[in-house]
Structure formats: C-alpha cells, structure tokens
Design a protein around this motif. Structure first.
Motif, mmCIF file in Angstrom:
data_model
loop_
_atom_site.group_PDB
_atom_site.id
_atom_site.type_symbol
_atom_site.label_atom_id
_atom_site.label_comp_id
_atom_site.label_asym_id
_atom_site.label_seq_id
_atom_site.Cartn_x
_atom_site.Cartn_y
_atom_site.Cartn_z
ATOM 1 N N LYS A 13 0.431 -0.936 0.309
ATOM 2 C CA LYS A 13 0.370 -0.076 -0.501
ATOM 3 C C LYS A 13 0.973 1.274 -0.296
ATOM 4 O O LYS A 13 2.407 1.632 0.803
ATOM 5 N N LEU A 14 0.644 1.810 -1.006
ATOM 6 C CA LEU A 14 1.565 2.951 -0.036
ATOM 7 C C LEU A 14 0.456 4.843 -0.534
ATOM 8 O O LEU A 14 -0.339 4.873 -1.127
ATOM 9 N N VAL A 15 1.193 5.849 0.404
ATOM 10 C CA VAL A 15 0.598 6.751 1.028
ATOM 11 C C VAL A 15 1.277 7.229 1.148
ATOM 12 O O VAL A 15 2.334 7.457 1.788
ATOM 13 N N PRO A 16 0.775 8.686 0.363
ATOM 14 C CA PRO A 16 1.826 10.082 0.470
ATOM 15 C C PRO A 16 1.640 10.372 2.345
ATOM 16 O O PRO A 16 1.170 9.936 2.524
ATOM 17 N N TYR A 17 2.918 10.991 2.139
ATOM 18 C CA TYR A 17 2.822 11.807 3.908
ATOM 19 C C TYR A 17 3.728 13.105 3.804
ATOM 20 O O TYR A 17 4.736 13.317 3.190
ATOM 21 N N THR A 18 3.000 13.864 4.797
ATOM 22 C CA THR A 18 4.166 14.972 5.291
ATOM 23 C C THR A 18 4.737 14.674 6.565
ATOM 24 O O THR A 18 5.744 16.028 6.953
ATOM 25 N N ALA A 19 4.767 13.760 7.477
ATOM 26 C CA ALA A 19 4.393 13.788 8.947
ATOM 27 C C ALA A 19 5.206 12.224 9.146
ATOM 28 O O ALA A 19 4.091 11.245 8.335
ATOM 29 N N PHE A 40 -12.951 0.155 -2.256
ATOM 30 C CA PHE A 40 -11.459 -0.700 -1.067
ATOM 31 C C PHE A 40 -10.629 -0.395 -1.137
ATOM 32 O O PHE A 40 -10.576 0.665 -1.400
ATOM 33 N N ILE A 41 -9.855 -1.073 -1.063
ATOM 34 C CA ILE A 41 -8.066 -0.418 -0.814
ATOM 35 C C ILE A 41 -7.270 -0.712 -1.563
ATOM 36 O O ILE A 41 -7.130 -2.133 -2.355
ATOM 37 N N HIS A 42 -7.185 -0.076 -2.634
ATOM 38 C CA HIS A 42 -6.420 -0.380 -3.719
ATOM 39 C C HIS A 42 -4.286 -1.113 -3.165
ATOM 40 O O HIS A 42 -3.971 0.356 -2.569
ATOM 41 N N LEU A 43 -4.355 -1.464 -4.093
ATOM 42 C CA LEU A 43 -2.875 -2.457 -3.564
ATOM 43 C C LEU A 43 -2.583 -2.615 -4.589
ATOM 44 O O LEU A 43 -2.134 -2.899 -6.034
ATOM 45 N N SER A 44 -0.985 -2.912 -5.026
ATOM 46 C CA SER A 44 0.499 -3.128 -5.098
ATOM 47 C C SER A 44 1.296 -4.556 -5.124
ATOM 48 O O SER A 44 1.329 -4.554 -3.961
ATOM 49 N N THR A 45 1.287 -4.844 -6.556
ATOM 50 C CA THR A 45 2.643 -5.727 -5.789
ATOM 51 C C THR A 45 4.179 -4.734 -6.070
ATOM 52 O O THR A 45 3.639 -4.336 -6.742
ATOM 53 N N ALA A 46 4.792 -5.936 -5.884
ATOM 54 C CA ALA A 46 5.945 -4.829 -6.336
ATOM 55 C C ALA A 46 5.903 -4.856 -7.234
ATOM 56 O O ALA A 46 7.331 -3.625 -8.017
ATOM 57 N N VAL A 47 5.754 -5.784 -8.406
ATOM 58 C CA VAL A 47 6.154 -4.984 -9.665
ATOM 59 C C VAL A 47 5.290 -4.221 -10.251
ATOM 60 O O VAL A 47 6.095 -3.372 -11.244
ATOM 61 N N GLN A 48 4.264 -3.745 -9.410
ATOM 62 C CA GLN A 48 3.295 -2.715 -9.834
ATOM 63 C C GLN A 48 3.711 -1.847 -9.390
ATOM 64 O O GLN A 48 2.967 -0.165 -9.697
ATOM 65 N N ILE A 49 4.336 -1.306 -8.869
ATOM 66 C CA ILE A 49 4.596 -0.510 -7.376
ATOM 67 C C ILE A 49 5.313 0.634 -8.553
ATOM 68 O O ILE A 49 4.886 1.730 -9.111
ATOM 69 N N PRO A 50 6.244 0.611 -9.777
ATOM 70 C CA PRO A 50 6.952 1.658 -10.648
ATOM 71 C C PRO A 50 5.231 2.506 -11.102
ATOM 72 O O PRO A 50 5.459 3.810 -11.636
ATOM 73 N N GLY A 51 4.485 2.310 -11.311
ATOM 74 C CA GLY A 51 3.643 2.044 -12.343
ATOM 75 C C GLY A 51 2.225 3.141 -12.002
ATOM 76 O O GLY A 51 1.973 4.208 -12.186
ATOM 77 N N SER A 62 7.082 12.210 -0.869
ATOM 78 C CA SER A 62 7.648 11.281 -0.144
ATOM 79 C C SER A 62 6.139 10.064 -0.097
ATOM 80 O O SER A 62 5.050 10.478 -0.124
ATOM 81 N N VAL A 63 6.745 9.154 0.449
ATOM 82 C CA VAL A 63 5.277 7.917 0.799
ATOM 83 C C VAL A 63 5.915 7.101 1.562
ATOM 84 O O VAL A 63 7.102 6.546 1.653
ATOM 85 N N TYR A 64 5.138 6.550 1.837
ATOM 86 C CA TYR A 64 5.329 5.216 3.058
ATOM 87 C C TYR A 64 5.084 3.675 2.062
ATOM 88 O O TYR A 64 3.551 4.127 1.382
#
Length: 137
Positions: A13-19, A40-51, A62-64
């Motif tokens: 799960k990718l989440v933008p952050y500022t703190a 629903f919660i959007h998730l990605s596989t490791a292969v999908q993270i760059p896209g 920045s992201v978590y």
C-alpha cells in the motif's frame, strides 16, 4: 513464500506523507479519497509499484510503502483490472489486488514499512533502487 507461485508473498500500500507515521501504527489507518470512493483498498504487487508511483504519486515528494503479507489478507482480496478512466491503460501490469474488508488496514496486517523520498528530476528511480532487497517480487 506463497504456496501458489502465481500469488505474491507480499502486496503493498502506497501512502503519501508529510509527517512521520504514528508509532505504533493504529489498528486501522485512514483510507485515501480514492479508496473511499472505490469502496476498497487499492494495493500493488512489487512489480506494479513503479507504475503506481508514476500514475498517482508524481506530485508527492515522499510516500510510505506498507508491506502486507498476502496470505494474511488473501480471503478478502479480489484481483481486478485497473480502471483506465482513472489512470489510463497500464499494459503489462496485470490485475491489481484490491482489498475488500471494510477498508481496514493497520498494524495487524502490516509486516513492515518504509519511507521513500522522490529525488527531484529523477522521479522514484533512486528510492526503488534502494528498496530492491525489501521489495519481494
């Protein structure tokens, strides 16, 4: 490792952050506007993270990245095509894991977390390179 070679060991799960995130993580994290609208919660596989970074996080410095063991949530995951109306076609990325569990993702599901920062002018390439050992493909 997942017993089915077609299924991932982890989803992310990718989440933008500022703190900094709360420590420890809460039982349930807030959901994104997109997750809330989708139901629903959007998730990605490791292969999908760059896209996913390219299509949804180009304006975030920045992201978590939350790493979730797939086996722990598999019963609530549906593998679905991305909506081309939202981000355009994403050829080669396959179906995406979508978590249908009442939008509950928190400390009980998350295995580990990393904070990534985007290098101005380089996009997310440097962060991806530094995380190679942590991302499980």
């Amino acid at each position: 490792m997942s017993s089915d070679p077609a299924l991932p060991t982890y989803v992310y799960k990718l989440v933008p952050y500022t703190a900094p995130p709360p420590t420890p993580l809460p039982p349930v994290l807030p959901v994104s506007e997109l997750d809330e609208k989708s139901g629903f919660i959007h998730l990605s596989t490791a292969v999908q993270i760059p896209g996913t970074l390219k299509h949804f996080f180009t304006d975030h410095p920045s992201v978590y990245i939350l790493r979730v063991p797939y086996a722990a949530i598999a019963k609530d995951v549906r593998w679905e095509s991305p909506d081309a109306k939202v981000c355009g076609p994403r050829p080669g990325e396959g179906l995406f894991p979508h978590l249908y569990n009442g939008q509950k993702l928190g400390r009980d599901e998350v295995d580990s977390m990393q904070a990534w920062q985007r290098t101005e002018g380089d996009g997310w390439d440097q962060a991806l390179k530094q995380a190679e050992e942590w991302l499980v493909y």
